[in-house]
Scaffold this motif. Structure first.
Motif, PDB file in Angstrom:
ATOM      1  N   ASP A 228      45.921  38.409  45.685  1.00  0.00           N
ATOM      2  CA  ASP A 228      45.273  38.966  46.862  1.00  0.00           C
ATOM      3  C   ASP A 228      46.349  39.449  47.823  1.00  0.00           C
ATOM      4  O   ASP A 228      47.372  38.777  48.024  1.00  0.00           O
ATOM      5  N   THR A 242      35.263  38.022  51.460  1.00  0.00           N
ATOM      6  CA  THR A 242      34.337  37.603  50.392  1.00  0.00           C
ATOM      7  C   THR A 242      33.127  38.531  50.261  1.00  0.00           C
ATOM      8  O   THR A 242      32.008  38.087  50.011  1.00  0.00           O
ATOM      9  N   TYR A 244      32.666  40.167  47.839  1.00  0.00           N
ATOM     10  CA  TYR A 244      32.348  40.046  46.415  1.00  0.00           C
ATOM     11  C   TYR A 244      31.556  38.773  46.112  1.00  0.00           C
ATOM     12  O   TYR A 244      31.320  38.460  44.951  1.00  0.00           O
ATOM     13  N   HIS A 296      30.948  44.946  45.201  1.00  0.00           N
ATOM     14  CA  HIS A 296      32.308  44.556  45.558  1.00  0.00           C
ATOM     15  C   HIS A 296      32.787  43.586  44.490  1.00  0.00           C
ATOM     16  O   HIS A 296      32.003  42.789  43.960  1.00  0.00           O
ATOM     17  N   TYR A 298      36.146  41.126  42.755  1.00  0.00           N
ATOM     18  CA  TYR A 298      37.443  40.459  42.847  1.00  0.00           C
ATOM     19  C   TYR A 298      37.817  39.966  41.456  1.00  0.00           C
ATOM     20  O   TYR A 298      37.120  39.128  40.866  1.00  0.00           O
ATOM     21  N   GLU A 300      40.964  38.287  39.295  1.00  0.00           N
ATOM     22  CA  GLU A 300      42.217  37.567  39.507  1.00  0.00           C
ATOM     23  C   GLU A 300      42.677  36.927  38.205  1.00  0.00           C
ATOM     24  O   GLU A 300      41.909  36.227  37.536  1.00  0.00           O
ATOM     25  N   ASP A 334      38.209  45.701  48.255  1.00  0.00           N
ATOM     26  CA  ASP A 334      37.428  45.044  47.205  1.00  0.00           C
ATOM     27  C   ASP A 334      36.173  45.813  46.792  1.00  0.00           C
ATOM     28  O   ASP A 334      35.420  45.337  45.944  1.00  0.00           O
TER      29      ASP A 334
END
Length: 418
Positions: A228, A242, A244, A296, A298, A300, A334
């Motif tokens: 991030d 957030t 997402y 949206h 995210y 990782e 995002d």
């Protein structure tokens, strides 16, 4: 209130464009006569008049004209057999109510509506209660009173920070903090010991901490230990967190524990103030931003952290009965591929998004604050966007997310409208 201006603007647009928001009420159709049974109309007191229709009661009380469906009137009965006054819960089985029910008798005095149903059951409603709880009454009310601000408005208001001891040990200090937070979407607590443990203890005073993929209490430096941009020294543009998540986190807590370097000021922007300006200048843009759902995302894969989160929702979220804005979901980092709208809407959405972005980036809307050890910032993540200027040196930050329901619950228990 801005939500009332929204309703006014949309009424104006309806007449000129011929299309409506799906949640706006349509004009009532022709009045249907009630089958001849008793008196469909009744003489009224100076502040009250009523008339029976085939499926509803039309009641004027003061300046409010209510149209109350008969099933609704039976379902919301507050008698002892239908409603548990101790637990504040419904006892009546709604599925047992005849969907074609009509009252056998209706009577209204200066304060109370009385209805007698076919089985002999009597329902009583206070007229004040009906005025508050009817659709027409709710449409005129604001769920969450707020003060919209730009940097000058907020600075001139001289909103005080709350001392840590007062916040933790007195209801008066806590109530003042929550009142500031509800009105402005941000609030500060001073003189907090600069540790993660003390920050957590402070946060738990008003809410359960919301554990997320970032853990319970997050604690980070610019080591890029997570996938991030926040975990770097780079500047961050204004955004909400957030996006997402299907339900973005409600409140965010920031505490800078140490900074040995330059820069790193925090940027705060009232998203509702910017949205209201868009509404006034181009209501069609506001409408589009409130209707078009976006994804949206995210993704990782750093170290032991593997996550793939997707949240869906429009940029602006409004209550359908009074068109009051309650959530802004804005994060250009995002936002995923726009594949939820047809091609003939996409370009119009970009124009609407550009109008909102221009307002959010106006320099007079930017409030810059320097976080320092001992000063804890609470941010309404559903309203206020935050960002950061680039910085140098070593910087430690800790914080957490709070459950919105619990913060509002604490506020209501202290007598605040939330």
């Amino acid at each position: 209130m801005w939500c009332q201006r929204l309703a006014w603007l949309l009424r104006g647009r309806r007449g000129s464009t011929g299309h409506r928001w799906p949640w706006l009420p349509r004009r009532p159709g022709p009045v249907l006569a009630v089958p001849a049974r008793g008196h469909p109309t009744a003489p009224a007191s100076p502040c009250c008049a009523w008339q029976l229709h085939r499926d509803h009661l039309e009641l004027r009380y003061g300046s409010t004209v209510m149209r109350l469906d008969f099933v609704w009137l039976r379902d919301h009965c507050r008698s002892a057999s239908c409603y548990n006054a101790k637990t504040k819960q419904r006892s009546l089985d709604t599925a047992s109510v005849d969907l074609a029910i009509q009252p056998q008798a209706v009577r209204v005095d200066e304060t109370t509506l009385f209805l007698t149903w076919p089985d002999g059951h009597v329902t009583r409603y206070g007229l004040e209660w009906l005025a508050r709880n009817s659709y027409e009454g709710q449409k005129q009310q604001v769920m969450h009173p707020r003060i919209l601000w730009n940097a000058e408005i907020y600075q001139q208001a001289q909103v005080p920070s709350i001392d840590c001891q007062s916040f933790l040990e007195t209801d008066e200090g806590l109530k003042e903090f929550l009142q500031n937070f509800l009105l402005y979407g941000i609030a500060f607590v001073e003189n907090v010991p600069p540790t993660k443990e003390d920050t957590e203890f402070l946060a738990k005073r008003i809410s359960i901490i919301r554990e997320t993929i970032y853990g319970r209490m997050w604690y980070f430096t610019s080591d890029f230990s997570r996938g991030d941009t926040a975990y770097t020294k780079l500047a961050l543009d204004r955004h909400t967190d957030t996006t997402y998540f299907q339900e973005p986190c409600g409140i965010q807590v920031f505490h800078c524990l140490k900074h040995e370097g330059t820069g790193g000021r925090t940027l705060l922007v009232d998203g509702f103030h910017a949205a209201e300006r868009v509404l006034r200048q181009a209501p069609e843009h506001f409408e589009l931003l409130a209707k078009v759902p976006l994804k949206h995302e995210y993704v990782e894969n750093v170290g032991g952290c593997h996550n793939h989160m997707i949240g869906v929702g429009p940029v602006l979220n409004v209550y359908p009965w009074n068109n009051e804005l309650y959530l802004i979901r804005y994060n250009n980092y995002d936002r995923a591929v726009i594949n939820t709208v047809p091609h003939d809407v996409v370009r119009r959405w970009y124009h609407a998004h550009r109008a909102l972005t221009a307002e959010l980036r106006r320099p007079d809307n930017e409030l810059w604050v320097k976080l320092k050890p001992g000063k804890v910032l609470f941010v309404d993540n559903w309203r206020v966007l935050h960002g950061r200027e680039a910085f140098t040196g070593y910087r430690q930050l800790c914080g957490c997310y709070l459950t919105r329901d619990d913060v509002l619950n604490t506020a209501r228990l202290l007598g605040l409208q939330a």
